[in-house]
Motif scaffolding. Structure first.
Motif, PDB file in Angstrom:
ATOM      1  N   ARG A 179      -6.968  22.137  82.491  1.00 17.74           N
ATOM      2  CA  ARG A 179      -5.782  22.655  81.800  1.00 17.74           C
ATOM      3  C   ARG A 179      -5.044  23.665  82.662  1.00 17.74           C
ATOM      4  O   ARG A 179      -3.823  23.804  82.577  1.00 17.74           O
ATOM      5  N   ALA A 180      -5.795  24.415  83.453  1.00 23.68           N
ATOM      6  CA  ALA A 180      -5.242  25.449  84.318  1.00 23.68           C
ATOM      7  C   ALA A 180      -6.324  25.801  85.332  1.00 23.68           C
ATOM      8  O   ALA A 180      -7.438  25.267  85.281  1.00 23.68           O
ATOM      9  N   ALA A 181      -5.983  26.664  86.264  1.00 20.36           N
ATOM     10  CA  ALA A 181      -6.949  27.119  87.263  1.00 20.36           C
ATOM     11  C   ALA A 181      -7.130  28.627  87.131  1.00 20.36           C
ATOM     12  O   ALA A 181      -6.155  29.363  86.933  1.00 20.36           O
ATOM     13  N   VAL A 182      -8.368  29.088  87.241  1.00 23.96           N
ATOM     14  CA  VAL A 182      -8.675  30.509  87.151  1.00 23.96           C
ATOM     15  C   VAL A 182      -9.139  31.002  88.511  1.00 23.96           C
ATOM     16  O   VAL A 182     -10.108  30.493  89.072  1.00 23.96           O
ATOM     17  N   LEU A 224     -11.267  24.278  82.557  1.00 28.42           N
ATOM     18  CA  LEU A 224     -10.517  25.059  83.529  1.00 28.42           C
ATOM     19  C   LEU A 224     -11.140  24.904  84.914  1.00 28.42           C
ATOM     20  O   LEU A 224     -12.368  24.899  85.052  1.00 28.42           O
ATOM     21  N   ALA A 225     -10.297  24.761  85.918  1.00 31.06           N
ATOM     22  CA  ALA A 225     -10.773  24.838  87.301  1.00 31.06           C
ATOM     23  C   ALA A 225     -11.035  26.308  87.630  1.00 31.06           C
ATOM     24  O   ALA A 225     -10.379  27.201  87.084  1.00 31.06           O
ATOM     25  N   VAL A 226     -11.995  26.564  88.510  1.00 28.94           N
ATOM     26  CA  VAL A 226     -12.371  27.938  88.828  1.00 28.94           C
ATOM     27  C   VAL A 226     -12.554  28.071  90.335  1.00 28.94           C
ATOM     28  O   VAL A 226     -13.206  27.227  90.973  1.00 28.94           O
ATOM     29  N   ARG A 232       0.415  27.707  86.500  1.00 33.83           N
ATOM     30  CA  ARG A 232      -0.783  27.417  85.705  1.00 33.83           C
ATOM     31  C   ARG A 232      -2.025  28.055  86.327  1.00 33.83           C
ATOM     32  O   ARG A 232      -3.150  27.670  86.012  1.00 33.83           O
ATOM     33  N   VAL A 233      -1.822  29.034  87.184  1.00 30.65           N
ATOM     34  CA  VAL A 233      -2.937  29.783  87.771  1.00 30.65           C
ATOM     35  C   VAL A 233      -3.110  31.082  86.987  1.00 30.65           C
ATOM     36  O   VAL A 233      -2.176  31.874  86.861  1.00 30.65           O
ATOM     37  N   VAL A 234      -4.296  31.270  86.444  1.00 29.93           N
ATOM     38  CA  VAL A 234      -4.636  32.499  85.738  1.00 29.93           C
ATOM     39  C   VAL A 234      -5.427  33.379  86.700  1.00 29.93           C
ATOM     40  O   VAL A 234      -6.506  32.992  87.157  1.00 29.93           O
ATOM     41  N   ALA A 235      -4.904  34.552  87.022  1.00 30.22           N
ATOM     42  CA  ALA A 235      -5.583  35.482  87.924  1.00 30.22           C
ATOM     43  C   ALA A 235      -6.460  36.402  87.088  1.00 30.22           C
ATOM     44  O   ALA A 235      -5.957  37.194  86.290  1.00 30.22           O
ATOM     45  N   PHE A 236      -7.757  36.260  87.291  1.00 33.85           N
ATOM     46  CA  PHE A 236      -8.768  37.001  86.507  1.00 33.85           C
ATOM     47  C   PHE A 236      -9.362  38.078  87.407  1.00 33.85           C
ATOM     48  O   PHE A 236      -9.982  37.774  88.423  1.00 33.85           O
ATOM     49  N   GLY A 237      -9.183  39.338  87.043  1.00 26.87           N
ATOM     50  CA  GLY A 237      -9.754  40.436  87.818  1.00 26.87           C
ATOM     51  C   GLY A 237     -10.744  41.217  86.990  1.00 26.87           C
ATOM     52  O   GLY A 237     -10.485  41.518  85.823  1.00 26.87           O
ATOM     53  N   GLU A 238     -11.872  41.549  87.597  1.00 25.12           N
ATOM     54  CA  GLU A 238     -12.839  42.385  86.904  1.00 25.12           C
ATOM     55  C   GLU A 238     -12.921  43.743  87.599  1.00 25.12           C
ATOM     56  O   GLU A 238     -13.140  43.830  88.811  1.00 25.12           O
ATOM     57  N   SER A 239     -12.665  44.805  86.853  1.00 25.04           N
ATOM     58  CA  SER A 239     -12.777  46.162  87.370  1.00 25.04           C
ATOM     59  C   SER A 239     -11.907  46.346  88.629  1.00 25.04           C
ATOM     60  O   SER A 239     -10.685  46.265  88.541  1.00 25.04           O
ATOM     61  N   LEU A 240     -12.501  46.561  89.781  1.00 24.52           N
ATOM     62  CA  LEU A 240     -11.714  46.684  91.011  1.00 24.52           C
ATOM     63  C   LEU A 240     -10.795  45.485  91.197  1.00 24.52           C
ATOM     64  O   LEU A 240      -9.666  45.619  91.682  1.00 24.52           O
ATOM     65  N   GLY A 241     -11.260  44.314  90.801  1.00 25.73           N
ATOM     66  CA  GLY A 241     -10.454  43.104  90.933  1.00 25.73           C
ATOM     67  C   GLY A 241      -9.179  43.124  90.124  1.00 25.73           C
ATOM     68  O   GLY A 241      -8.240  42.376  90.422  1.00 25.73           O
ATOM     69  N   THR A 242      -9.086  44.012  89.103  1.00 22.38           N
ATOM     70  CA  THR A 242      -7.829  44.113  88.365  1.00 22.38           C
ATOM     71  C   THR A 242      -6.734  44.682  89.265  1.00 22.38           C
ATOM     72  O   THR A 242      -5.569  44.318  89.135  1.00 22.38           O
ATOM     73  N   VAL A 286      -4.556  31.329  78.665  1.00 20.09           N
ATOM     74  CA  VAL A 286      -4.238  29.909  78.850  1.00 20.09           C
ATOM     75  C   VAL A 286      -3.420  29.394  77.684  1.00 20.09           C
ATOM     76  O   VAL A 286      -2.458  28.633  77.866  1.00 20.09           O
ATOM     77  N   ASP A 287      -3.756  29.808  76.476  1.00 19.93           N
ATOM     78  CA  ASP A 287      -2.974  29.388  75.310  1.00 19.93           C
ATOM     79  C   ASP A 287      -1.524  29.865  75.415  1.00 19.93           C
ATOM     80  O   ASP A 287      -0.593  29.170  74.980  1.00 19.93           O
ATOM     81  N   ALA A 288      -1.333  31.059  76.012  1.00 15.88           N
ATOM     82  CA  ALA A 288       0.026  31.563  76.197  1.00 15.88           C
ATOM     83  C   ALA A 288       0.808  30.667  77.161  1.00 15.88           C
ATOM     84  O   ALA A 288       2.028  30.478  76.997  1.00 15.88           O
ATOM     85  N   LEU A 289       0.127  30.091  78.150  1.00 17.14           N
ATOM     86  CA  LEU A 289       0.792  29.165  79.070  1.00 17.14           C
ATOM     87  C   LEU A 289       1.202  27.890  78.334  1.00 17.14           C
ATOM     88  O   LEU A 289       2.235  27.289  78.652  1.00 17.14           O
TER      89      LEU A 289
END
Length: 269
Positions: free
Chosen positions: A69-72, A97-99, A140-150, A264-267
């Motif tokens: 559906r999208a890529a993360v 989702l692709a990752v 359709r790319v969702v950029a997911f950041g955790e902590s520092l990654g944000t 993803v639903d927002a996309l």
């Protein structure tokens, strides 16, 4: 009395000097061990090499269902390596989702030393791989950041097209976190790497979902709430009651996956 004051000032200057010189060793905490092969942690994933614009090769894993559906794009926090994010990738793949998991310079056996500028180059290489090598629509790319990654993904979103952001345990900027842990130091003056997450989020129009623990001992929950409040298009706000920064529920728990689903639903809107 004068001598005492001079001694105290001298000690303070030494402490400040050491903090300034070794600050990146306090910020970036890569595990010394190399990453195990993908088939040991994420058997369905493909081993990938990302090449940055300054010529570094970064290890990565790509996992995708037949018709995603999208890529993360997952930007890690300041510790560990992509092998520790395998359970997250499995759960995201189960959502069709692709990752793409990858390690920054200096992490996971990669060459180089991490800096804010360097990590920006690393995530651009990851984005390029998804768009130019895998053919994913950048919208359709969702950029997911955790902590520092944000900090890493919000900078990416100011430079490249992405469809949405998922921010797990975001901070307003790195100095705000530093002041929590080193209140006796002039952190904002000393810091070389800034990561102004809230400032960047306020400039973006893409959908943003935020998840964080209410008992986070590393990034205080009020900083994450402030970031959520700055988002122009907040599509998910998921405070996780009682969760601390590295609790399993914040690594690949239901609420984190739900935050990705919000984006993803927002996309699909």
């Amino acid at each position: 009395m004068v001598r005492v004051v001079v001694v105290v000032l001298a000690i303070a200057l030494v402490v400040i000097g050491l903090a300034a010189g070794f600050q990146r060793r306090l910020i970036y905490l890569p595990m010394p061990a190399d990453v195990p092969p993908a088939d040991e942690r994420l058997p369905e994933a493909e081993e990938v090499v990302l090449t940055t614009e300054d010529g570094l090769d970064l290890g990565a894993w790509y996992l995708a269902p037949d018709e995603p559906r999208a890529a993360v794009l997952v930007a890690n926090g300041n510790a560990g390596h992509r092998g520790l994010r395998a359970p997250l990738a499995e759960r995201l793949a189960a959502e069709d989702l692709a990752v793409l998991l990858f390690d920054y310079r200096g992490y996971g056996g990669n060459e180089g030393s991490p800096t804010e500028e360097g990590l920006a180059r690393d995530v651009r290489a990851a984005h390029d791989h998804l768009v130019h090598e895998r053919g994913h629509d950048p919208g359709r790319v969702v950029a997911f950041g955790e902590s520092l990654g944000t900090g890493v993904v919000t900078e990416l979103a100011t430079e490249r097209e992405v469809g949405a952001l998922v921010l797990r345990s975001p901070f307003t900027d790195l100095a705000a976190v530093g002041r929590q842990h080193y209140p006796f130091l002039p952190v904002r003056t000393l810091l070389r790497d800034r990561y102004p997450v809230a400032e960047r989020v306020a400039r973006l129009d893409v959908p943003v979902a935020v998840a964080y623990g209410t008992d986070d001992g590393i990034v205080p929950a009020e900083l994450s709430r402030e970031v959520a409040g700055e988002a122009r298009n907040l599509v998910g706000h998921r405070p996780i009651e009682g969760a601390d920064h590295n609790d399993a529920v914040l690594l690949d728990g239901d609420e984190v996956i739900a935050a990705v689903r919000d984006a993803v639903d927002a996309l699909d809107g």
